[in-house]
Design an enzyme around this catalytic site. Sequence first.
Site, short mmCIF file in Angstrom:
data_model
loop_
_atom_site.label_atom_id
_atom_site.label_comp_id
_atom_site.label_asym_id
_atom_site.label_seq_id
_atom_site.Cartn_x
_atom_site.Cartn_y
_atom_site.Cartn_z
CB SER A 61 -1.09 0.01 1.15
OG SER A 61 -1.96 0.96 1.09
CG ASP A 120 -6.94 -2.24 -3.96
OD1 ASP A 120 -7.69 -1.21 -3.56
OD2 ASP A 120 -5.46 -2.19 -3.86
CG HIS A 166 -5.81 -1.92 -0.30
ND1 HIS A 166 -5.00 -1.54 -1.09
CD2 HIS A 166 -5.59 -1.34 0.95
CE1 HIS A 166 -3.95 -0.80 -0.86
NE2 HIS A 166 -4.41 -0.57 0.74
#
Length: 298
Positions: free
Chosen positions: A145, A240, A270
């Site tokens: 991320s 995501d 995600h």
Amino acid sequence: MLLSPGVQARGVQLLLGRMMSRVHKELRFTDVPKRTESLRVDTGAGPVACTVYRPPTAPTATPAPVYVNFHGGGFVVARPEQDDHICRYIAAAAGCVVINVDYAVAPQRPFPAPVTQAYDVTAWVAEHGTAHDWDGTRLAVGGHSAGANLAAAVCRTARDRGTFTPRLQILDSAPLDQLADPATKPSPIAKPLLTPQLMRIFTAAYVPDPADLTDPLVSPAHADDLSGLPPALVITAEHDRLRDEGDAYAKALEAHGVPVTHRVFAGVDHYFTHTGPVAAGKEAIDLMATTLRTALAT
């Protein structure tokens, strides 16, 4: 009365930080032993604490290669321990030393401080391998991320400065376009993990000056030249909101001559390498380890 981005981000830190850093109990690799030590690296944006993970096997005459890891958390959650399971697994399965970096976060330390720290730590790791029993010439970087965004920034800075050349960059569910309105980033499911409001809080806290949103160190997707960057493992998740920009970045790297392994994991959202589903999370983490082992081989 509207709250400022900084106040909203601090609220996320206090109220959601622990929840955001939880790891699925079946992804914790409790059978993988842990050999760690603490390290502090001075950088141009202040000292940075790191945790060093050693392979669980006995040291050999040849120093192990090294992988520098950057955790996620939207640039506002400072919990490097959320990547403990990944660091332990990679150290064991890839046979490398892993440096888990506790970089500064917004709103207290917005851009460019985290990028400065990420690059300076990696440069230090590349230079000081002999004194710490790892091979700084066999180095890779990666993250998850927000941490994947920082890994991309490290690779770009190293290329532009001509300092060191990572053998691999791992970009797992990376935010790569901070300029686009999060509401324009779709997901095929009704309630994806990332909401537009949460993403706006992250971006406003990390990049308080809108003029910086197209800086390639903030938004790698807006870079004109990706040539000469390290080979990449790009992991994206079908559900995501960040999938499209990750897919596009993988294609852009390939178009500029960068070797890319791109894997889209179906049916997951995600941060699935932390929250599951377990089978997909384990498969993705093992893909990181096996790709690293190959890239870092002598």
